[in-house]
Motif scaffolding. Sequence first.
Motif, PDB file in Angstrom:
ATOM      1  N   UNK A 373      29.659  23.816  26.074  1.00 48.60           N
ATOM      2  CA  UNK A 373      29.134  23.580  24.726  1.00 48.60           C
ATOM      3  C   UNK A 373      27.649  23.920  24.642  1.00 48.60           C
ATOM      4  N   UNK A 374      26.909  23.579  25.708  1.00 46.00           N
ATOM      5  CA  UNK A 374      25.489  23.931  25.742  1.00 46.00           C
ATOM      6  C   UNK A 374      25.318  25.450  25.770  1.00 46.00           C
ATOM      7  N   UNK A 375      26.172  26.133  26.543  1.00 40.52           N
ATOM      8  CA  UNK A 375      26.108  27.596  26.590  1.00 40.52           C
ATOM      9  C   UNK A 375      26.357  28.180  25.198  1.00 40.52           C
ATOM     10  N   UNK A 376      27.331  27.619  24.477  1.00 39.22           N
ATOM     11  CA  UNK A 376      27.628  28.116  23.134  1.00 39.22           C
ATOM     12  C   UNK A 376      26.449  27.878  22.191  1.00 39.22           C
ATOM     13  N   UNK A 377      25.818  26.728  22.319  1.00 41.22           N
ATOM     14  CA  UNK A 377      24.646  26.460  21.482  1.00 41.22           C
ATOM     15  C   UNK A 377      23.531  27.468  21.772  1.00 41.22           C
ATOM     16  N   UNK A 378      23.345  27.772  23.065  1.00 42.38           N
ATOM     17  CA  UNK A 378      22.308  28.747  23.413  1.00 42.38           C
ATOM     18  C   UNK A 378      22.646  30.109  22.823  1.00 42.38           C
ATOM     19  N   UNK A 380      24.414  30.685  20.141  1.00 41.26           N
ATOM     20  CA  UNK A 380      24.211  30.612  18.691  1.00 41.26           C
ATOM     21  C   UNK A 380      22.728  30.654  18.333  1.00 41.26           C
ATOM     22  N   UNK A 381      21.924  29.966  19.127  1.00 39.44           N
ATOM     23  CA  UNK A 381      20.479  30.019  18.899  1.00 39.44           C
ATOM     24  C   UNK A 381      19.977  31.447  19.088  1.00 39.44           C
ATOM     25  N   UNK A 423      29.662  38.114  14.776  1.00 37.87           N
ATOM     26  CA  UNK A 423      30.501  37.067  15.355  1.00 37.87           C
ATOM     27  C   UNK A 423      31.886  37.596  15.684  1.00 37.87           C
ATOM     28  N   UNK A 424      32.434  38.424  14.799  1.00 40.14           N
ATOM     29  CA  UNK A 424      33.770  38.979  15.045  1.00 40.14           C
ATOM     30  C   UNK A 424      33.766  39.882  16.267  1.00 40.14           C
ATOM     31  N   UNK A 425      32.734  40.724  16.384  1.00 37.82           N
ATOM     32  CA  UNK A 425      32.645  41.596  17.556  1.00 37.82           C
ATOM     33  C   UNK A 425      32.453  40.776  18.830  1.00 37.82           C
ATOM     34  N   UNK A 473      29.082  32.560  12.656  1.00 37.35           N
ATOM     35  CA  UNK A 473      28.544  33.535  11.716  1.00 37.35           C
ATOM     36  C   UNK A 473      27.939  32.894  10.487  1.00 37.35           C
ATOM     37  N   UNK A 474      28.595  31.875   9.965  1.00 35.59           N
ATOM     38  CA  UNK A 474      28.097  31.235   8.739  1.00 35.59           C
ATOM     39  C   UNK A 474      26.964  30.258   9.035  1.00 35.59           C
TER      40      UNK A 474
END
Length: 898
Positions: A373-378, A380-381, A423-425, A473-474
């Motif tokens: 989850x932390x990796x995903x947040x990074x 996204x940031x 995001x899709x790619x 993406x949103x």
Amino acid sequence: MFGRRKDSDFQAEIESHIRLETDRLIADGMLPSDARNAARRMFGNATAATERFHDSTRFALFEQLRQDLSYGLRNLRKTPGFTFVAVLSLALGIGVNLAAFGLLDALLIRHLPIRNPEQLRIVRWVQTDHVPVRSQSGYSEDEEGTGARVSSSFSYPIYRMFSEQVRQLSDVIGFADEELTLTSNGQSEFANGQFVSGNYFTGLGANALLGRTLVPDDDKPDKPLAVVITYKMWERRFGLDPSVLGREVTINKTRAAIIGVMPRQFQGLVPGRGTVDVFVPFSMLAVDPTPWYSLSQQDNWWVQVFARVPPGVSDVAASDALHTTLAHVIASYAGSTAGAVVPRLSLAPGARGVGLLRRSFERPMLVLTGAVGIVMLIACVNLANLLLARSAARQRELAVRLSVGASRARLVRQLLTESLLLSALGTALGIFVSSPVRAFILRQIGGMNALSLDVRTDYRSLAFAASLAIVTGLLFGILPALRATRLDLTPTLKPSGAASWRGPAHTTSTQILIAAQVALSLVLLVGAGLFLRTLYNLNAIDLGFQAESILTFKTDPSRSGHKEADLVALYSRLQDKLATIPGVLAVGSSHLGLLVGHTSNDNFFVPGTPPNDRRQMNILRCSNTFLSAMRIPIIRGRDLAPGDSANAALVAVVNEKLAKEYFPNQDPVGQSFYLGGRPAAGDRPIQIVGVSKDAHYSGVREEIPAIGYFPHAQWQKNLGGVTFILRTAVPPASISSAVRRAAAEVDPAIPVAQLATQVERATESIGRERLFAGIVTGVGVLALLLAAIGLYGVMAFTVTRRTAEIGIRLALGARRTAVVWLVVRNALATVLVGVVVGVPVAYALTNVTTKLLYGVKPDDPFNFVAAVAILGAIAAFSAWLPARRAARIDPNIALRCD
């Protein structure tokens, strides 16, 4: 809020209005009576016009969406560096989360592949000392809410009474795990078996992939033994040969026919806990009984009981009916036994099977979920930061579009479309990334337990990936889109409008996002450091024996009919045969392997001690060559010897821990004791003949217990299976085939199972620590990579926008090193903010892992300093690369950049 009215409602309103107005005018004499036909024609024209209007509106919306997608794709193609960095960041973040979701789903979420799994219940009872149970085996766990220890095992007669008398249940299913010996084509091997009731498959609603399943008629002693195998057994042993149906095999010493193969996804009622190989009906125990499973003894509880609660029946009503039946059975066999009680029964949800594996992996999966989850947040940031940086380069483009009449909402939608495209790619690439990540995690888990997980990318995994894409993406595209379209047109359209040193990419929002990245990465790096040091400390432990150059395997000919003295003689012949294999230096055996997590212990009594003096030792029954083959030194007295036979005086070798704990001020050699407490008449004393060096017994992490080593020959009763160890002068794995041939030459019915080196056993013993270290280190490195990519991407875009200013500074005489340092310093200042925030967060989170660490404290300062140093070095390097490239630009070229 007002919603858009449906076309049919709109048309009906027009028609009603025209009709009413026409009728009113005719009634007033202002229109002739045939005007209704004209009104209908008018309505028809109005309807057509309405339909054309809505068609054109829908076409316009579709066209705008097509334009947004086309324009977004062109923009992404024009900036390949930006697109590559953004998509790579998202692919890594989404890939690890998708892999973690697949494992989480297989371990903790997914229902069993059976009919109406929500109706399935586990029948359990609360364990107390007053339940009249002579022996019990099976699964037990702590009950949620009360914390009481509960078990799901009952005796076979009780199971039959439940099945026949409790009408509130539609199906009562029984099973029990058992390690079996399966012989086919002259080759024997251990098979993970399950004894099952005849209604096991029909009650669950599980159908065979090939052939048929067991039915109640198969579970009768007078019927030929029929068995069902799993897909993995079919694949491993029979090479997916469809002619396996009807093939004859031997289970222990009973001949049986294979009648069916189960689908790949069906693994029984204990999903993931090792691979079930073969399902055998209970009736086999009538013709080939075991000493621990009885079909007649009321107080031998070993059958795991599941049941279906049909619609309309409450769990309370079903539980009460079961309790009434159980009370009747206990009263029939316990009689007037003092203090005998009927245990409290409960029904637990069984849709996901036995929760043994879920409990074992709750904490690792919690750590894994938090880490990814932390990796995903990074990631996204990273996306938000890159979009903010990119918006600076597009200020003039957006200002021009606003100045010629484009609405802000239209531009926000365009920018969000580009964000969703990224995001899709990233998601599409992340699906491919998830496969090797999932394989890596499975390898880490595989070292901890023998698991059989049905991890696959199905519609739920794809839905999870699509959700991540849309949310990413949103959610992380809206802020950059709003910031990018909030422009002051006049200064932005001026030629120098885009050359400000403090552009949008260096606003407070961007600095906060970079600092958040750094803080999150620091948390993972600190955790990785703690678990790596724990793993290093465990690997550095002195095991008390030389684990290198040892091959181990397990065998159990007792299931094929060999018993007691015959079994000891067979083991002796096998040991002599194994010793003749080229490259083998020594051979030994013990009834339990070292470092495999199993223990055997008993109380012992030393003559002359008080009656209430309770002493306990761990027991290892072994060959007289075991200690020397393991190279466990004898530090006093002698080792076990060939002369320690069944007719000789009983002897034992004890370890230092036992000698110091129970014989602190005397020489233990020559002392005598009795196993099992105070001796009865005729019991023979056991004499201590030697003291060995302490050696780890069940696991590397566990403390060394008090151990007694006893010769096989003197303890033949219920000897059963043993683990052989071969010390070699060659790589241990290279003689595996020779070991199998030697066993087959002694007796083809001897199974050779669990071939592994002792080093591998030691590694598996610290599997949980390896799991945590591998996962947290892997995601920590990934987080560091993502943070570096994000910081590099932001700095590259920022430096590109400042090219003109850099040219001015260079033209005015600024040194190139000063320009580079200016960029790096700004980056390090933001990183410092992240470190200040991340250190206390990491300290708070790592305190939760105290029980998982070994030889290191969660607040160890060296660990934090190392994590900060690594993070600072990576951040400085990520900022230095684009700054160095910009500082090398010719000032004349830089000054012409806009």
